[in-house]
Design an enzyme around this catalytic site. Structure first.
Site, short mmCIF file in Angstrom:
data_model
loop_
_atom_site.label_atom_id
_atom_site.label_comp_id
_atom_site.label_asym_id
_atom_site.label_seq_id
_atom_site.Cartn_x
_atom_site.Cartn_y
_atom_site.Cartn_z
N ASP A 67 7.90 -8.07 -8.92
CA ASP A 67 7.17 -7.70 -7.71
C ASP A 67 5.73 -7.40 -8.18
O ASP A 67 5.49 -7.28 -9.39
CB ASP A 67 7.85 -6.47 -7.11
CG ASP A 67 7.00 -5.77 -6.07
OD1 ASP A 67 6.53 -6.46 -5.17
OD2 ASP A 67 6.79 -4.54 -6.19
N ASP A 69 2.90 -5.07 -6.27
CA ASP A 69 2.39 -3.71 -6.05
C ASP A 69 3.35 -2.66 -6.63
O ASP A 69 4.53 -2.65 -6.30
CB ASP A 69 2.21 -3.44 -4.55
CG ASP A 69 1.11 -4.31 -3.98
OD1 ASP A 69 -0.05 -4.11 -4.36
OD2 ASP A 69 1.42 -5.20 -3.16
MG LIG Z 1 6.17 -3.03 -4.82
#
Ligand SMILES: [Mg+2]
Length: 510
Positions: A67, A69
């Site tokens: 992922d 962020d």
């Molecule tokens: Mg995230």
């Protein structure tokens, strides 16, 4: 907002009960307390260790997914203040909330992740206030008032609880790291209304604040701040570069699935990894709309050109070096053949990133839990060790001595119970004076903790913890004793203890 354990029966409310007097009894001499601690027990855990819920050998992992962020890009806490201030101003300017709210600032460390919020039940008219306790800003609720709200019990039945993704008919669980400013704003606005005697609708309030916070993300304001000052907002960029580079050098394939837009990710990755960051990845998927990406087949992949412009052509293969938008995991598996336990995916959101992969698709999963670093530093302190050891010793005494029921013994037992309660609160408050640790509520694992164990094979404070381990390292979970078992085996002091960093050659990067 409440920190709660996960029990088979449902959910037990453990609301704030007021300011806790942290007085350790002087009955027991301090020197004896020190004797209870095994030598060298403080500073035992390494905050940069990786912890395992399931046995997993990195040697078997061929493909690493990430992922973006809070997984690759770790943000500084400054971002929370910016989100809080902007959402607060949206409430005042667009939703016409009282201007007096402008006096409230973000309180770092007020809320923790994993808390539940009852959208319907907590009506301001039924609050019993103990006054403004924390930084003169936020309200506390007396335990008895809370129990009254729930019909005389702390128990909430399963059907009223949050669903699989933390959204129930009335209870919402805040799991996102971005939800810290949201919870603080919610508490601030409620505080303002209550202290000014203003009646408000709890459901409208919750929705307005959610919308204001969402606007900060969706309208791209937050992206602009970060892009403008990467140095200030993005942490540990050089370590991320080292992790990715090392995996590629060991012939691992890498991919990225993020909900963020390409231009934002591109700028951040250029900052952390360099302008050729895309060379390291076999696949980059942006605006993926997780968790729907993992469960819904309806959205096909779209391709972006090198400038980030959308292409119209049908996607029959996923090519290295290209950027894709939207899509779904079913097409991803069909086009790549990357199935099962040879894939390890890292994310910070237990539901949106990891739950479906673990439960439906059989990938291995790694959870990024930045709070681990602070919590382990607290666990390592003498104060924590003393409190916990004394608390457990007192609990043992109470268990064994409860059969003595003469008047004098009863009095001693009562004092021990009182002292145990004080030490339990003291230990909890070391993590966060309002809600305690994100992993435990008193002795029970929290709801968050149980989900972490269920949905992740390994968990760590940051992706950079990988630098401490050989690429073929096998993680073995500790054998935690069940209630009917004696902890007779010797692995209780292994995971995370003293041996890290394991790799001498990587010491310079930490
Ligand atoms: Mg995230």
């Amino acid at each position: 907002l409440a920190q709660s354990p996960d029990t088979a029966r449902g959910f037990t409310v453990c609301f704030l009960t007021g300011r806790v007097m942290c007085v350790v009894s002087l009955i027991f001499p301090f020197s004896l307390l020190l004797d209870l601690l095994p030598p060298g027990v403080c500073s035992l855990l390494n905050p940069a260790a990786i912890y395992a819920n399931n046995e997993i050998s990195l040697g078997d992992v061929e493909i690493y997914g990430f992922d973006y962020d809070y997984t690759l890009a770790q943000y500084s806490n400054l971002l929370h203040s910016m989100i809080f201030n902007t959402a607060r101003d949206i409430l005042i300017e667009q939703f016409k909330y009282p201007e007096g709210l402008g006096k409230y600032d973000y309180i770092p460390g007020f809320a923790i992740r994993g808390l539940h919020y009852d959208v319907q039940k907590v009506s301001c008219t039924k609050f019993s206030l103990l006054g403004l306790v924390f930084h003169c800003v936020l309200v506390l609720v007396e335990m008895l008032s809370v129990i009254e709200l729930y019909g005389g019990t702390q128990h909430i039945p399963l059907y009223q609880m949050s669903d699989f993704y933390g959204k129930g008919p009335s209870l919402k669980q805040f799991m996102d790291i971005f939800s810290l400013p949201e919870m603080t704003l919610l508490s601030s606005v409620i505080d303002y209304f209550i202290t000014h005697g203003i009646e408000f609708d709890q459901v409208h309030l919750y929705k307005d604040i959610s919308d204001a916070i969402r606007d900060v993300h969706v309208k791209g304001v937050m992206y602009k701040w970060i892009e403008k000052d990467m140095e200030q907002y993005i942490l540990h960029g050089d370590e991320i570069y080292a992790v990715l580079n090392r995996l590629v050098n060991h012939k691992k394939k890498l991919f990225l699935i993020t909900n963020s837009p390409f231009s934002f990710v591109d700028k951040g990755m250029k900052h952390m990894v360099g302008k050729n960051w895309r060379d390291l990845f076999d696949m980059v998927i942006v605006q993926a709309d997780k968790p729907n990406f993992f469960t819904d087949r309806r959205k096909p992949f779209r391709k972006l050109d090198d400038n980030g412009s959308l292409q119209w052509d049908k996607i029959n293969q996923l090519e290295k070096g290209k950027i894709y938008k939207e899509g779904n995991l079913f097409d991803f598996l069909r086009l790549t053949g990357w199935r099962g336990s040879k894939v390890l995916y890292f994310g910070d959101h237990l539901y949106s990133d990891l739950a479906d992969l673990m439960l439906r698709h059989g990938w291995r999963t790694g959870a990024i839990v930045p709070e681990l670093e602070t919590e382990i530093r607290i666990i390592n302190t003498e104060q924590y060790m003393h409190s916990l050891t004394w608390q457990q010793a007192l609990t043992g005494l109470l268990e064994r001595m409860q059969m003595y029921q003469d008047a004098e013994s009863k009095q001693v037992l009562l004092e021990w119970m009182k002292e145990r309660q004080e030490i339990r609160s003291l230990t909890k408050n070391l993590f966060n004076p309002q809600f305690g640790s994100i992993f435990r509520t008193f002795h029970n694992p929290t709801y968050f903790s149980r989900r972490l164990v269920r949905f992740s094979d390994i968990y760590m404070a940051s992706i950079s913890c990988l630098l401490n381990y050989d690429v073929n390292f096998t993680f073995y979970p500790r054998r935690t004793p069940l209630q009917h078992e004696a902890p007779l085996w010797m692995d209780q002091l292994c995971t995370g203890c003293m041996k890290t960093p394991f790799l001498e050659e990587m010491v310079h990067i930490r």
